[in-house]
Design a protein around this motif. Structure first.
Motif, PDB file in Angstrom:
ATOM      1  N   LYS A 133       0.834  -1.212   0.000  1.00 29.43           N
ATOM      2  CA  LYS A 133       0.000   0.000   0.000  1.00 29.43           C
ATOM      3  C   LYS A 133       0.870   1.264   0.000  1.00 29.43           C
ATOM      4  N   ILE A 134       1.947   1.240   0.759  1.00 28.30           N
ATOM      5  CA  ILE A 134       2.827   2.412   0.833  1.00 28.30           C
ATOM      6  C   ILE A 134       3.437   2.686  -0.547  1.00 28.30           C
TER       7      ILE A 134
ATOM      8  N   LEU B 109       0.707   4.242  -2.839  1.00 24.84           N
ATOM      9  CA  LEU B 109       0.328   5.617  -2.466  1.00 24.84           C
ATOM     10  C   LEU B 109       1.473   6.590  -2.757  1.00 24.84           C
TER      11      LEU B 109
ATOM     12  N   CYS C 202      -2.656  -2.148   5.025  1.00 30.26           N
ATOM     13  CA  CYS C 202      -1.421  -2.441   5.773  1.00 30.26           C
ATOM     14  C   CYS C 202      -1.816  -3.299   6.982  1.00 30.26           C
TER      15      CYS C 202
ATOM     16  N   ARG D 185       1.920  -1.510  10.260  1.00 28.68           N
ATOM     17  CA  ARG D 185       1.568  -0.174  10.794  1.00 28.68           C
ATOM     18  C   ARG D 185       2.287   0.112  12.111  1.00 28.68           C
TER      19      ARG D 185
ATOM     20  N   ARG E 256       3.513   3.884  12.797  1.00 27.58           N
ATOM     21  CA  ARG E 256       4.007   4.260  11.463  1.00 27.58           C
ATOM     22  C   ARG E 256       3.061   5.284  10.814  1.00 27.58           C
ATOM     23  N   CYS E 257       1.751   5.152  11.134  1.00 26.69           N
ATOM     24  CA  CYS E 257       0.761   6.083  10.578  1.00 26.69           C
ATOM     25  C   CYS E 257       0.787   7.397  11.359  1.00 26.69           C
TER      26      CYS E 257
ATOM     27  N   CYS F 170       5.552   6.498   7.030  1.00 22.94           N
ATOM     28  CA  CYS F 170       5.394   5.971   5.661  1.00 22.94           C
ATOM     29  C   CYS F 170       5.413   7.104   4.646  1.00 22.94           C
TER      30      CYS F 170
ATOM     31  N   VAL G 274       2.950   8.867   3.628  1.00 25.07           N
ATOM     32  CA  VAL G 274       1.708   9.022   2.850  1.00 25.07           C
ATOM     33  C   VAL G 274       0.467   9.034   3.749  1.00 25.07           C
ATOM     34  N   ALA G 275       0.663   9.266   5.043  1.00 21.48           N
ATOM     35  CA  ALA G 275      -0.464   9.212   5.979  1.00 21.48           C
ATOM     36  C   ALA G 275      -1.573  10.187   5.577  1.00 21.48           C
TER      37      ALA G 275
ATOM     38  N   CYS H 202      -4.018   8.499   3.102  1.00 20.54           N
ATOM     39  CA  CYS H 202      -4.400   7.113   3.372  1.00 20.54           C
ATOM     40  C   CYS H 202      -5.763   7.029   4.056  1.00 20.54           C
TER      41      CYS H 202
ATOM     42  N   GLN I 278      -7.176   4.318   5.141  1.00 18.40           N
ATOM     43  CA  GLN I 278      -7.098   3.372   6.266  1.00 18.40           C
ATOM     44  C   GLN I 278      -6.752   4.131   7.553  1.00 18.40           C
ATOM     45  N   TYR I 279      -5.839   5.072   7.423  1.00 20.22           N
ATOM     46  CA  TYR I 279      -5.440   5.870   8.590  1.00 20.22           C
ATOM     47  C   TYR I 279      -6.544   6.850   8.977  1.00 20.22           C
TER      48      TYR I 279
HETATM   49  S1  SF4 Z   1      -0.786   5.648   6.986  1.00 18.59           S
HETATM   50 FE1  SF4 Z   1      -0.533   3.648   7.961  1.00 18.59          FE
HETATM   51  S2  SF4 Z   1      -2.015   2.323   6.940  1.00 18.59           S
HETATM   52 FE2  SF4 Z   1      -1.691   4.121   5.629  1.00 18.59          FE
HETATM   53  S3  SF4 Z   1      -0.072   3.556   4.194  1.00 18.59           S
HETATM   54 FE3  SF4 Z   1       0.905   4.579   5.942  1.00 18.59          FE
HETATM   55  S4  SF4 Z   1       1.460   2.854   7.312  1.00 18.59           S
HETATM   56 FE4  SF4 Z   1      -0.048   2.056   5.872  1.00 18.59          FE
END
Ligand code: SF4
Length: 296
Positions: free
Chosen positions: A39-40, A43, A213, A218, A265-266, A271, A273-274, A277, A279-280
Motif C-alpha cells: 500500500k505504501i 500511495l 497495511c 503499521r 508508522r501512521c 510511511c 503518505v499518511a 491514506c 485506512q489511517y
Molecule cells: S498511513 Fe498507515 S495504513 Fe496508511 S499507508 Fe501509511 S502505514 Fe499504511
C-alpha cells in the motif's frame, strides 16, 4: 516529492537531499520495496508530486546516502562493495544493492550498514533478517555462490557509554549476526511478497481499494493499562491485562488509565503518505473524540 526547507538550513544541504543517490536500476522492485507494505509503494507513486518532506527530517537518510558514496571509495582486497544484483522472476526484475560482500574460501559473507538507534538493535529485527536473506538468495541465483553468513553493522547514532541496561550495545558500532534461510524457503518468501505487490498494483490500476497495511506493517503498539494514584504524576505500574491492572489499583487505592495502542508508522507519518491514506483516516475517525469518516 517536494523537498522543503522550513528551518533555513544551508542550500547545499537541500541540494544534497534533493539529489537521487539511490537507484534501483532497470528493475521493477528493489529488495527494500519488495519488503515494504504494498500500500505504501502504491500511495507514494500516486501522490509523488504532492508529497512534501522537510530537509531537516532527512538528516539520517542523507548520512546513509553519504555512507554509500564513501563506501564506493573504500575498496579493500577480498571485499566487494556496493554491488547491485538483478534477477528476473515470473517476468518481474528484482534488484538488490549489497553494501559489502566478504569473500572467504567457504563462500560469501554478506554485510549491510544501518544508521540506527540503540533501542532498535535491542529489538527483534525481522525486517533486517528478511532483507539479508533476500540478498543471500540473489547471490545464490545470480553469482552461483554459497553464502556463509549474514551480518548487520549497526552504527548507533544515540549511543551512550553511561547506559548500563541489559542488552544495551557496548560500542557505537555494533555487529549483529542473523540466521541464514534455505534458498528454497527464501524463494518462496520472495514469490509471496511479489504476489502481494502484484495484487496491489492490479487493484490500483482498476481503481479498487488497496490491500490494507497489516498491524505489524503499521507498527501497532499494544494497549496498556496504567495504574495511577491521585497526587502522583507517573504510573505505579503498566499492565497489558485490564484485570491485573484493576486488581493492583484496588490494592493501591488508585485508578486505571487506559492508554490505547496506536499505529505508530501512521501517526508519526513514517510511511510519508499518511495524509493520503483512507485506512489511517478511518482509524483516526474511530478514536475517542474522533470524527468518524473524517478526511486527514
Ligand atoms: S498511513 Fe498507515 S495504513 Fe496508511 S499507508 Fe501509511 S502505514 Fe499504511
Amino acid at each position: 516529492m517536494k523537498i522543503t526547507n522550513k528551518h533555513g538550513v544551508p542550500e547545499p544541504l537541500v541540494t544534497l537531499a534533493s539529489r537521487e543517490y539511490y537507484t534501483k536500476g532497470a528493475s521493477q522492485y528493489s529488495v527494500t520495496e519488495l519488503l515494504s507494505p504494498p500500500k505504501i509503494k502504491r500511495l507514494r507513486e500516486q501522490y509523488n508530486e504532492q508529497i512534501e518532506q522537510d530537509v531537516s527530517d532527512m538528516l539520517w537518510q542523507m548520512l546513509g546516502s553519504a555512507l554509500h558514496v564513501v563506501m564506493e571509495r573504500g575498496e579493500t582486497p577480498g571485499y566487494v562493495t556496493e554491488e547491485r544484483l538483478f534477477f528476473e522472476m515470473d517476468g518481474v526484475t528484482i534488484s538488490g544493492q549489497i553494501d559489502l560482500q566478504k569473500e572467504t574460501p567457504d563462500g560469501i559473507e554478506i554485510m549491510d550498514y544501518k544508521f540506527t538507534s540503540a533501542w532498535a538493535v535491542m529489538q527483534d529485527k525481522a525486517e533486517w533478517e528478511q532483507q539479508l536473506n533476500v540478498y543471500a538468495w540473489l547471490v545464490h541465483k545470480v553469482k552461483g555462490k554459497k553464502v556463509t553468513g549474514l551480518r548487520i553493522c549497526a552504527l548507533i547514532r544515540d549511543f551512550s557509554r553511561h547506559d548500563k541496561r541489559e542488552d544495551y550495545p557496548d560500542s557505537p558500532v555494533h555487529m549483529m549476526d542473523f540466521p541464514l534461510w534455505e534458498p528454497e524457503a527464501t524463494e518462496k518468501f520472495v514469490k509471496e511478497r511479489l504476489h502481494l505487490h502484484q495484487i496491489s498494483k492490479m487493484q490500483f490500476e482498476l481503481g479498487e481499494e488497496l490491500l490494507p497495511c497489516t498491524p505489524d506493517e503499521r507498527w501497532m503498539s499494544e494497549t496498556v493499562y496504567a495504574v495511577k494514584r491521585e497526587g502522583r504524576k507517573t504510573a505505579i505500574k503498566l499492565f497489558t491485562s485490564i484485570e491485573e491492572a484493576q486488581e493492583r489499583a484496588a490494592k493501591e487505592k488508585g485508578y486505571v488509565e487506559t492508554r490505547l495502542g496506536e499505529p505508530k508508522r501512521c501517526t508519526g507519518n513514517f510511511c510519508g503518505v499518511a495524509a493520503y491514506c483512507t485506512q489511517y483516516s478511518e482509524w483516526l475517525g474511530n478514536q475517542p473524540g474522533g470524527d468518524a469518516g473524517a478526511e486527514c
